[in-house]
Design an enzyme around this catalytic site. Structure first.
Site, PDB file in Angstrom:
ATOM      1  N   GLU A 214       0.842  -1.185   0.000  1.00 29.64           N
ATOM      2  CA  GLU A 214       0.000   0.000   0.000  1.00 29.64           C
ATOM      3  C   GLU A 214       0.887   1.249   0.000  1.00 29.64           C
ATOM      4  O   GLU A 214       1.840   1.302   0.768  1.00 29.64           O
ATOM      5  CB  GLU A 214      -0.915   0.041   1.230  1.00 29.64           C
ATOM      6  CG  GLU A 214      -1.937   1.163   1.118  1.00 29.64           C
ATOM      7  CD  GLU A 214      -2.896   1.232   2.305  1.00 29.64           C
ATOM      8  OE1 GLU A 214      -2.767   0.419   3.239  1.00 29.64           O
ATOM      9  OE2 GLU A 214      -3.774   2.104   2.261  1.00 29.64           O
TER      10      GLU A 214
ATOM     11  N   GLY B 234       3.542   2.599  10.750  1.00 24.54           N
ATOM     12  CA  GLY B 234       3.254   1.806  11.942  1.00 24.54           C
ATOM     13  C   GLY B 234       3.073   0.335  11.652  1.00 24.54           C
ATOM     14  O   GLY B 234       3.747  -0.517  12.241  1.00 24.54           O
ATOM     15  N   ALA B 235       2.174   0.035  10.734  1.00 27.95           N
ATOM     16  CA  ALA B 235       1.852  -1.357  10.448  1.00 27.95           C
ATOM     17  C   ALA B 235       1.003  -1.413   9.190  1.00 27.95           C
ATOM     18  O   ALA B 235       0.577  -0.377   8.683  1.00 27.95           O
ATOM     19  CB  ALA B 235       1.085  -1.976  11.616  1.00 27.95           C
ATOM     20  N   MET B 236       0.773  -2.635   8.706  1.00 26.08           N
ATOM     21  CA  MET B 236       0.032  -2.784   7.456  1.00 26.08           C
ATOM     22  C   MET B 236      -0.895  -3.988   7.532  1.00 26.08           C
ATOM     23  O   MET B 236      -0.493  -5.073   7.921  1.00 26.08           O
ATOM     24  CB  MET B 236       1.033  -2.937   6.299  1.00 26.08           C
ATOM     25  CG  MET B 236       0.382  -3.146   4.945  1.00 26.08           C
ATOM     26  SD  MET B 236      -0.634  -1.719   4.470  1.00 26.08           S
ATOM     27  CE  MET B 236      -1.887  -2.541   3.510  1.00 26.08           C
ATOM     28  N   GLU B 237      -2.133  -3.757   7.091  1.00 22.13           N
ATOM     29  CA  GLU B 237      -3.213  -4.727   7.304  1.00 22.13           C
ATOM     30  C   GLU B 237      -3.340  -5.802   6.227  1.00 22.13           C
ATOM     31  O   GLU B 237      -4.440  -6.302   5.993  1.00 22.13           O
ATOM     32  CB  GLU B 237      -4.534  -3.949   7.391  1.00 22.13           C
ATOM     33  CG  GLU B 237      -5.042  -3.334   6.069  1.00 22.13           C
ATOM     34  CD  GLU B 237      -4.681  -1.866   5.861  1.00 22.13           C
ATOM     35  OE1 GLU B 237      -3.705  -1.397   6.472  1.00 22.13           O
ATOM     36  OE2 GLU B 237      -5.382  -1.197   5.074  1.00 22.13           O
ATOM     37  N   ASN B 238      -2.248  -6.200   5.546  1.00 22.86           N
ATOM     38  CA  ASN B 238      -2.324  -7.249   4.522  1.00 22.86           C
ATOM     39  C   ASN B 238      -3.227  -8.392   4.977  1.00 22.86           C
ATOM     40  O   ASN B 238      -3.139  -8.834   6.115  1.00 22.86           O
ATOM     41  CB  ASN B 238      -0.939  -7.811   4.254  1.00 22.86           C
ATOM     42  CG  ASN B 238       0.104  -6.740   4.156  1.00 22.86           C
ATOM     43  OD1 ASN B 238       0.032  -5.882   3.291  1.00 22.86           O
ATOM     44  ND2 ASN B 238       1.055  -6.747   5.081  1.00 22.86           N
TER      45      ASN B 238
ATOM     46  N   HIS C 238      -6.233  -1.693  15.337  1.00 22.46           N
ATOM     47  CA  HIS C 238      -6.476  -0.990  14.078  1.00 22.46           C
ATOM     48  C   HIS C 238      -6.292  -1.932  12.878  1.00 22.46           C
ATOM     49  O   HIS C 238      -7.174  -2.042  12.024  1.00 22.46           O
ATOM     50  CB  HIS C 238      -5.524   0.202  13.984  1.00 22.46           C
ATOM     51  CG  HIS C 238      -5.685   1.019  12.745  1.00 22.46           C
ATOM     52  ND1 HIS C 238      -6.442   2.164  12.708  1.00 22.46           N
ATOM     53  CD2 HIS C 238      -5.200   0.855  11.493  1.00 22.46           C
ATOM     54  CE1 HIS C 238      -6.406   2.662  11.484  1.00 22.46           C
ATOM     55  NE2 HIS C 238      -5.656   1.888  10.719  1.00 22.46           N
ATOM     56  N   GLU C 239      -5.144  -2.602  12.826  1.00 21.36           N
ATOM     57  CA  GLU C 239      -4.880  -3.468  11.659  1.00 21.36           C
ATOM     58  C   GLU C 239      -5.865  -4.629  11.624  1.00 21.36           C
ATOM     59  O   GLU C 239      -6.340  -5.012  10.553  1.00 21.36           O
ATOM     60  CB  GLU C 239      -3.435  -3.976  11.675  1.00 21.36           C
ATOM     61  CG  GLU C 239      -2.357  -2.898  11.791  1.00 21.36           C
ATOM     62  CD  GLU C 239      -2.503  -1.741  10.831  1.00 21.36           C
ATOM     63  OE1 GLU C 239      -3.050  -1.923   9.729  1.00 21.36           O
ATOM     64  OE2 GLU C 239      -2.085  -0.612  11.193  1.00 21.36           O
TER      65      GLU C 239
ATOM     66  N   HIS D 257      -9.204  -3.544  10.271  1.00 22.24           N
ATOM     67  CA  HIS D 257      -9.175  -3.368   8.816  1.00 22.24           C
ATOM     68  C   HIS D 257      -9.654  -4.625   8.090  1.00 22.24           C
ATOM     69  O   HIS D 257     -10.063  -4.550   6.933  1.00 22.24           O
ATOM     70  CB  HIS D 257      -7.748  -3.070   8.344  1.00 22.24           C
ATOM     71  CG  HIS D 257      -7.423  -1.606   8.213  1.00 22.24           C
ATOM     72  ND1 HIS D 257      -8.274  -0.695   7.635  1.00 22.24           N
ATOM     73  CD2 HIS D 257      -6.301  -0.912   8.563  1.00 22.24           C
ATOM     74  CE1 HIS D 257      -7.690   0.501   7.642  1.00 22.24           C
ATOM     75  NE2 HIS D 257      -6.511   0.403   8.200  1.00 22.24           N
TER      76      HIS D 257
HETATM   77  N1  B3K Z   1      -2.915   1.105   5.663  1.00 28.80           N
HETATM   78  C1  B3K Z   1      -1.607   1.268   6.210  1.00 28.80           C
HETATM   79  C2  B3K Z   1      -0.923   2.513   5.766  1.00 28.80           C
HETATM   80  C3  B3K Z   1      -0.212   2.404   4.472  1.00 28.80           C
HETATM   81  C4  B3K Z   1       0.605   3.645   4.209  1.00 28.80           C
HETATM   82  C5  B3K Z   1       1.147   3.673   2.842  1.00 28.80           C
HETATM   83  N2  B3K Z   1       2.002   4.808   2.615  1.00 28.80           N
HETATM   84  C6  B3K Z   1      -1.604   1.224   7.697  1.00 28.80           C
HETATM   85  C7  B3K Z   1      -2.888   1.542   8.335  1.00 28.80           C
HETATM   86  O1  B3K Z   1      -3.439   2.608   8.235  1.00 28.80           O
HETATM   87  O2  B3K Z   1      -3.411   0.680   8.991  1.00 28.80           O
HETATM   88 ZN    ZN Z   2      -5.319   1.980   8.740  1.00 27.69          ZN
END
Ligand code: B3K
Ligand code: ZN
Length: 880
Positions: A125, A265-269, A301-302, A305
């Protein structure tokens, strides 16, 4: 060198994709120097769109082969895209195979596939998937993914991707493979893979429905003892989403993996969240209460998502707040629900509002101001902002206020019923919440409410009151306005829910309720009063606005002592302090805190019924950036000096009270990061800071000595760090010794070293002493500008979090800033662009700072070959 285009993208230009990609089969041969990626897709034309060539996004890829239906085909490259013209006609699906290689070890941008500590990670993302393979890299193209990972078994024993593991085994030459199938269709930005030497904490759980799930938290060997809190937070998240919104985990396996090189911070893959170690690793020896709280909310949060973002995603990146605003709202509610009682909930609310007002309000008033749903961007990564996230969350919160808590849950169900599995818009969301609540004020005023998505800028609500003693009528006149923002000279009135109450002079509540302001001006009347009441306005911060009312000190003291709304009790103290600070700053007056103010602070500090956490918030003065926003012309050093003088006086005037507070709260029992014990630690920490500060003038070394002892003996990082900070911030000579010792203790704990760096770069400036320290810190063997956490701990702590030290009259801070922006841009444009934002508010600066800041920005803007990320920020900053 940059690839791709430097074109501004407009929301109004949205076109559905000309092709759909239904399935993707990826095979990776992982190698840090040269990873081979075989991508086999089933593609078909979108029958709703005029026939046209297929244009696939790609960046920094080496293309080896393109096959259509197993046959070679002609193609060309145009603006970084792979263009295929000779494709089968008609709407039947066809197979497209693309073979590329990329160089993960050279990827310093940390977008796409990269190497960190000898492991592979991905970040896709917003537009990172195109750095892995050619693709329709846009969120409205959702496909089913099958992923095979192949790698050296000894170096990369763990091979992870989204979904379920369906096969694994050994290959020749010491290599092995794992095959993953994601049961859910997803946009490319949710793709992830991880490969490396990792260990994991596991937990099996059963959902309410009886379905079993496996939860895993993967970290580097040696960090397993720091994963308990993340796992607990994950379990709490799963349970909360079921209980509050009826949303269940839809996967057999849910994984979190931590990496120390991460841009945010983190990513919700989907099913494979990748986290910055900062938001996973914690034990009492290395993490503070704040870290524990952040981990809880980021894990939440993640996880949240998974429904709000993954099951229902964004049609295009302009709709980012559809998932981010909503998911921030959800994580804020989660943390509040977990916190427990009214007071602990209010503490969380106050913390959230503080972020909004110190970071988002300035953004909304500066050159990067944009609506919650932006209309244009050059680089989408620049729009992962406090406006899209935190203001977006406030917009969702207002919807809940207008339809009620149950109505909101009903609206969310309708949203999923309608849009599950689709890529949709912010309008679709608002529509669902409104339609599920047809009698609500939201449904009745939906069109007007939507202005929160389209108009940038922070609305101001001006309140005037009038009391007619003869008729006994009390009236409140509310006037709303919103200043011009880039591209938006005129604004229409917003729908503003204003929670309010009226108190009598003794502080007893007379009435309370919510008024929804929709007109430019409205007058509310309250009949039947024998004396003028005290208004408690915008309770709980019911709307993201600036509330202007000329409160008298007497009214504020009444609210501080009595309001039933804890938020407004805190707000009254903030107003008392802000008003005083502004008077000293504007009048260039010496700081002399008056007795009524000091007494009010003493009363709160000594209050028998208030919680420690709440007291700590009340006794903490408004941030320098918040005070700066209240001024038209800003002299950051003057603001810093005034705020420091106020703190100094509070230290001395309440000396005995701080002593009492420290002694009464310093023992919080066996370490637990719960709101009550962390509140006690926070108040003890504040008290210790004040006691060390008081020693500056008294010269009495007793409390610095006690702080040093505490620093050495502390049984947890919160107490240890608070003691260290008390010494560093008060500038005591013991600070140097303590810092040295701290470094020696934690030399193998990168996250703790980040704190060590940040504390020094953010320390109060005394005669310009911080910049030389910052430059020295960059020479430290533990400094590494390529690691985003470390770069932030030094460079950002100075440029963005130390206004008194950064805004130097000799402009050396700005020169340092421009050099670092340019240096970072060549390494990692996303991080560089964040740093570039440090001078957003340069136009407000007093001369000669203003001119010097402008020059520094112009110097960056003049550099050839800037990334789109930095270019967009500096161009906007210089625009009229
Ligand atoms: N969705 C990601 C953020 C991605 C940032 C890309 N530059 C984390 C979050 O909001 O949960
Ligand atoms: Zn987010």
């Amino acid at each position: 060198m940059r690839e791709g285009t430097s074109k501004v993208i407009y929301r109004a230009d949205y076109q559905p994709p000309a092709f759909w990609i239904d399935t993707v089969e990826l095979v990776f041969d992982l190698d840090p120097a040269k990873t081979r990626v075989l991508n086999r897709m089933r593609v078909r034309r979108n029958p709703d769109v005029m026939p046209q060539p297929l244009r696939l996004d790609g960046e920094e890829l080496n293309l080896a082969r393109v096959l259509v239906g197993g046959q070679g085909t002609s193609f060309k490259m145009e603006e970084g895209q792979l263009v295929l013209e000779n494709l089968p006609e008609g709407n039947e699906p066809f197979e497209l195979e693309i073979f590329t290689t990329c160089a993960p070890a050279k990827n310093t941008k940390l977008m796409g596939l990269y190497v960190s500590n000898d492991s592979f990670f991905t970040q896709c993302e917003a537009e990172g998937f195109r750095r892995i393979t050619y693709f329709l890299d846009r969120p409205d193209v959702m496909a089913s993914y099958t992923v095979t990972l192949r790698a050296d078994k000894r170096k990369y024993p763990v091979l992870l991707s989204n979904g379920n593991l369906v096969a694994q085994g050994d290959l020749e030459d010491g290599r092995h493979y794992a095959k993953w199938v994601d049961p859910f269709r997803k946009p490319s930005y949710l793709f992830a893979l991880v490969a490396g030497q990792l260990v994991c904490r596991e937990q099996r759980i059963s959902a309410r429905s009886g379905r079993d799930h496996l939860l895993q938290v993967y970290v580097r060997p040696g960090d397993l003892d720091k994963t308990e809190h993340a796992m607990n937070s994950l379990m709490a998240s799963v349970a909360w989403d079921e209980a509050r919104f009826g949303l269940e985990l839809d996967l057999e396996r849910f994984m979190i993996v931590a990496t120390s090189d991460f841009n945010m911070g983190a990513m919700e893959n989907k099913g494979l969240n990748i986290f910055n170690t900062k938001y996973v690793l914690a034990n009492q020896a290395t993490a503070t209460d704040t870290d524990y709280g952040n981990i809880e909310s980021v894990v939440g949060h993640e996880y949240f998502h998974n429904w709000t973002g993954n099951r229902v995603t964004c049609r295009d990146w302009f709709q980012l707040s559809l998932k981010e605003g909503l998911t921030v709202f959800r994580d804020q509610e989660f943390s509040q629900d977990l916190a427990g009682d009214v007071s602990a909930r209010a503490v969380k609310r106050i913390e959230d509002v503080r972020v909004l007002r110190t970071a988002q309000f300035p953004e909304d008033a500066g050159p990067m101001a944009h609506p919650v749903r932006p209309d244009q961007y050059l680089e989408i990564n620049n729009f992962y902002t406090v406006t899209v996230y935190e203001k977006g969350a406030e917009v969702v919160r207002m919807m809940q206020a207008l339809v009620g808590r149950e109505g909101f849950a009903k609206g969310l169900s309708l949203y999923f019923q309608r849009h599950d599995g689709h890529a949709v818009t912010c309008d679709d969301f608002a529509q669902a919440i409104a339609e599920a609540n047809p009698d609500s004020q939201l449904a009745q005023r939906l069109e007007q409410f939507r202005r929160w998505y389209s108009q940038a800028g922070t609305p101001r609500v001006r309140v005037q009151t009038h009391f007619d003693a003869v008729s006994g009528i009390y009236s409140l006149t509310l006037t709303q306005s919103c200043g011009a923002t880039p591209g938006q000279p005129d604004k229409q009135p917003f729908v503003i829910p204003i929670a309010l109450g009226l108190l009598d002079a003794e502080g007893r509540e007379l009435t309370s309720g919510m008024h929804v302001l929709t007109q430019a001006a409205e007058t509310l009347t309250f009949p039947g009063y024998s004396a003028e009441p005290v208004p408690s306005l915008l309770r709980g911060f019911s709307a993201p606005v600036i509330l202007e009312y000329d409160y008298s000190d007497r009214q504020l003291l009444t609210l501080l002592a009595n309001d039933t709304d804890p938020f407004n009790r805190w707000e009254a103290a903030q107003r008392l302090a802000t008003g005083r600070a502004l008077t000293y700053i504007r009048g260039d007056l010496p700081v002399e805190l008056d007795a009524p103010y000091v007494e009010a602070m003493r009363t709160v500090l000594r209050h028998p019924a208030l919680d420690a956490a709440f007291k700590e918030l009340v006794l903490t003065l408004p941030a320098e950036t918040y005070i700066a926003e209240q001024l038209d012309v800003v002299d950051p050093q003057r603001i810093h000096a005034v705020r420091e003088a106020m703190r100094q006086q509070l230290s001395q005037a309440l000396y005995a009270d701080w002593e009492w507070a420290y002694e009464a709260h310093k023992d919080s029992g066996a370490y637990r990061p719960d709101p009550v014990s962390s509140g006690r630690r926070a108040l003890a920490g504040l008290a210790l800071a004040h006691l060390c500060l008081a020693a500056r003038t008294s010269g009495d070394n007793v409390w610095p000595g006690k702080a040093y002892q505490r620093f050495k003996d502390a049984s947890n990082m919160t107490d240890r760090f608070n003691a260290l900070a008390a010494l560093v911030i008060s500038g005591h000579e013991l600070a140097a010794q303590a810092l040295q010792r701290f470094h020696a203790m934690f030399r193998n704990e990168p996250l703790v070293l980040d704190k060590w760096f940040a504390l020094q770069a953010g320390a109060p400036d005394r005669n310009g002493n911080v910049l030389p320290v910052v430059k020295q810190l960059m020479q430290h063997p533990d400094f590494n500008i390529r690691n985003p956490n470390r770069a932030r701990s030094v460079i950002f702590s100075y440029c963005s979090a130390n206004p008194g030290g950064f805004h130097r009259a000799d402009a050396a801070g700005y020169v340092y800033w421009s050099e670092r922006v340019m240096e970072l841009d060549a390494i990692n444009p996303q991080v560089a662009a964040r740093l570039a934002r440090a001078l957003d508010r340069w136009k407000k600066l007093a001369e000669p700072l203003r001119g010097a800041a402008r020059e520094a920005i112009a110097r960056v803007a003049a550099k050839p070959d800037l990334s789109n990320d930095v270019r967009e920020v500096v161009t906007r900053a210089l625009a009229d």
